[in-house]
Design a protein around this motif. Structure first.
Motif, short mmCIF file in Angstrom:
data_model
loop_
_atom_site.label_atom_id
_atom_site.label_comp_id
_atom_site.label_asym_id
_atom_site.label_seq_id
_atom_site.Cartn_x
_atom_site.Cartn_y
_atom_site.Cartn_z
N LYS A 31 0.74 -1.06 0.04
CA LYS A 31 -0.11 0.39 -0.06
C LYS A 31 0.98 1.17 0.36
O LYS A 31 0.30 2.52 -0.10
N THR A 32 2.32 1.29 0.83
CA THR A 32 3.31 2.17 -0.71
C THR A 32 3.67 2.76 -1.30
O THR A 32 4.22 3.94 -1.35
N PRO A 37 0.28 -4.61 -7.94
CA PRO A 37 -0.94 -5.38 -7.75
C PRO A 37 -0.19 -6.33 -6.19
O PRO A 37 0.64 -6.04 -5.99
N TYR A 38 -1.81 -5.93 -5.41
CA TYR A 38 -1.64 -7.45 -4.68
C TYR A 38 -3.07 -7.64 -4.50
O TYR A 38 -4.67 -7.73 -5.14
N PRO A 39 -3.18 -9.23 -4.30
CA PRO A 39 -1.50 -9.49 -3.94
C PRO A 39 -1.12 -9.31 -5.00
O PRO A 39 -1.12 -9.89 -6.51
N LEU A 120 11.94 14.10 -10.00
CA LEU A 120 10.26 14.59 -8.42
C LEU A 120 9.94 12.82 -7.66
O LEU A 120 10.92 12.03 -8.15
N ALA A 121 9.97 12.75 -6.81
CA ALA A 121 9.08 11.89 -6.22
C ALA A 121 7.77 12.30 -5.08
O ALA A 121 7.53 13.42 -4.43
N GLY A 122 7.36 11.14 -4.53
CA GLY A 122 5.69 11.50 -4.15
C GLY A 122 5.84 10.15 -3.04
O GLY A 122 5.79 9.09 -3.19
N VAL A 123 5.08 10.04 -2.11
CA VAL A 123 4.79 9.85 -0.84
C VAL A 123 3.73 10.40 -0.70
O VAL A 123 3.43 10.83 0.06
N PHE A 124 2.82 8.55 -0.19
CA PHE A 124 1.78 8.80 1.03
C PHE A 124 2.12 9.33 2.42
O PHE A 124 2.84 9.09 2.58
N GLU A 146 -3.56 15.78 -4.24
CA GLU A 146 -4.73 14.78 -3.81
C GLU A 146 -4.20 14.07 -5.98
O GLU A 146 -4.83 15.06 -6.65
N MET A 147 -3.70 13.13 -5.48
CA MET A 147 -3.99 11.93 -6.86
C MET A 147 -4.60 11.29 -6.84
O MET A 147 -5.62 10.68 -5.88
N ASP A 148 -5.66 10.58 -7.78
CA ASP A 148 -6.43 9.13 -7.70
C ASP A 148 -4.84 7.77 -8.35
O ASP A 148 -3.94 8.18 -9.15
N PHE A 149 -5.34 6.71 -7.52
CA PHE A 149 -4.63 6.11 -7.12
C PHE A 149 -5.74 5.09 -7.40
O PHE A 149 -5.79 4.41 -5.71
N PRO A 150 -5.80 4.33 -8.54
CA PRO A 150 -6.90 3.28 -7.83
C PRO A 150 -6.79 2.71 -8.40
O PRO A 150 -8.10 1.32 -6.95
N LEU A 151 -5.71 1.48 -7.49
CA LEU A 151 -5.95 0.02 -7.02
C LEU A 151 -5.11 0.58 -5.23
O LEU A 151 -4.98 0.23 -4.82
N ARG A 152 -4.78 2.02 -5.70
CA ARG A 152 -5.35 2.15 -3.82
C ARG A 152 -6.59 3.01 -2.86
O ARG A 152 -6.10 3.64 -2.26
N GLY A 153 -7.61 2.96 -4.06
CA GLY A 153 -8.29 3.65 -3.19
C GLY A 153 -8.97 4.91 -3.66
O GLY A 153 -10.19 5.08 -3.93
N GLY A 154 -8.36 4.50 -4.79
CA GLY A 154 -9.02 6.48 -5.92
C GLY A 154 -7.94 7.07 -4.98
O GLY A 154 -7.32 7.65 -5.02
N TRP A 155 -8.77 8.50 -4.43
CA TRP A 155 -8.53 9.87 -4.15
C TRP A 155 -7.43 10.17 -3.25
O TRP A 155 -7.94 9.74 -2.14
N ARG A 156 -6.26 9.97 -3.03
CA ARG A 156 -4.94 9.76 -1.89
C ARG A 156 -4.38 11.51 -1.78
O ARG A 156 -3.88 12.31 -2.84
#
Length: 166
Positions: A31-32, A37-39, A120-124, A146-156
């Motif tokens: 999730k970081t 993909p998960y699993p 550049l780098a992005g970190v939750f 705010e960015m869309d991360f579909p595999l991490r639940g959408g907007w984060r």
């Protein structure tokens, strides 16, 4: 590329087995990342790698030295001319040993050799360890987006960092 703790080598589809071994069903680690993909089965990792290896020439396995043991991966993706984004992960059992920091230093050197002006780098926000690695390498926090991360639940919320190389 060689550093005291790690060596980098180009990733290959065969590394899918390492992704599955180190990440597997470890949601806390996966999730970081933005899109692994998960699993993380070997088949899922192979498909994920296949989608990236052809169009991202700077993706590397992080190999712990002197054993040459696969501990994670790091990549450098050109966003716009002379601006690249860096991303990385290290398997949980190897975290906290300096492998990611050493790999980041090697990729910064590669970026300089490619005449990059900026990284550049992005970190939750909850990934404090990754933020520390970037700050230790000289990256500056530039804000949250705010960015869309579909595999991490959408907007984060994603914390953004940059390192000027020019």
């Amino acid at each position: 590329m060689q550093a005291t703790l790690v060596r980098l080598r180009p990733l290959s589809l065969a590394d899918a087995a390492h992704y599955a071994r180190l990440l597997g069903a470890d949601w806390e680690s996966i999730k970081t990342t933005g899109s692994i993909p998960y699993p993380c089965t070997e088949a899922a990792a192979r498909e994920w790698l296949a989608q990236r290896l052809d169009w991202h020439p700077h993706m590397f396995a992080i190999l712990r030295q002197p054993e040459d043991e696969f501990v994670g991966a790091i990549g450098l993706v050109e966003q716009v001319r002379q601006t690249f984004e860096i991303g990385y992960w290290v398997g949980r059992k190897y975290a906290g040993n300096g492998y990611a920091s050493a790999a980041v230093q090697l990729v910064i050197a590669l970026a300089r050799s490619l005449k990059a002006r900026k990284l550049l780098a992005g970190v939750f926000p909850e990934n404090k360890a990754s933020a520390r690695i970037l700050e230790k390498a000289g990256f500056i926090f530039t804000g949250a987006a705010e960015m869309d991360f579909p595999l991490r639940g959408g907007w984060r919320t994603n914390h953004e960092y940059e390192l000027n190389l020019s």
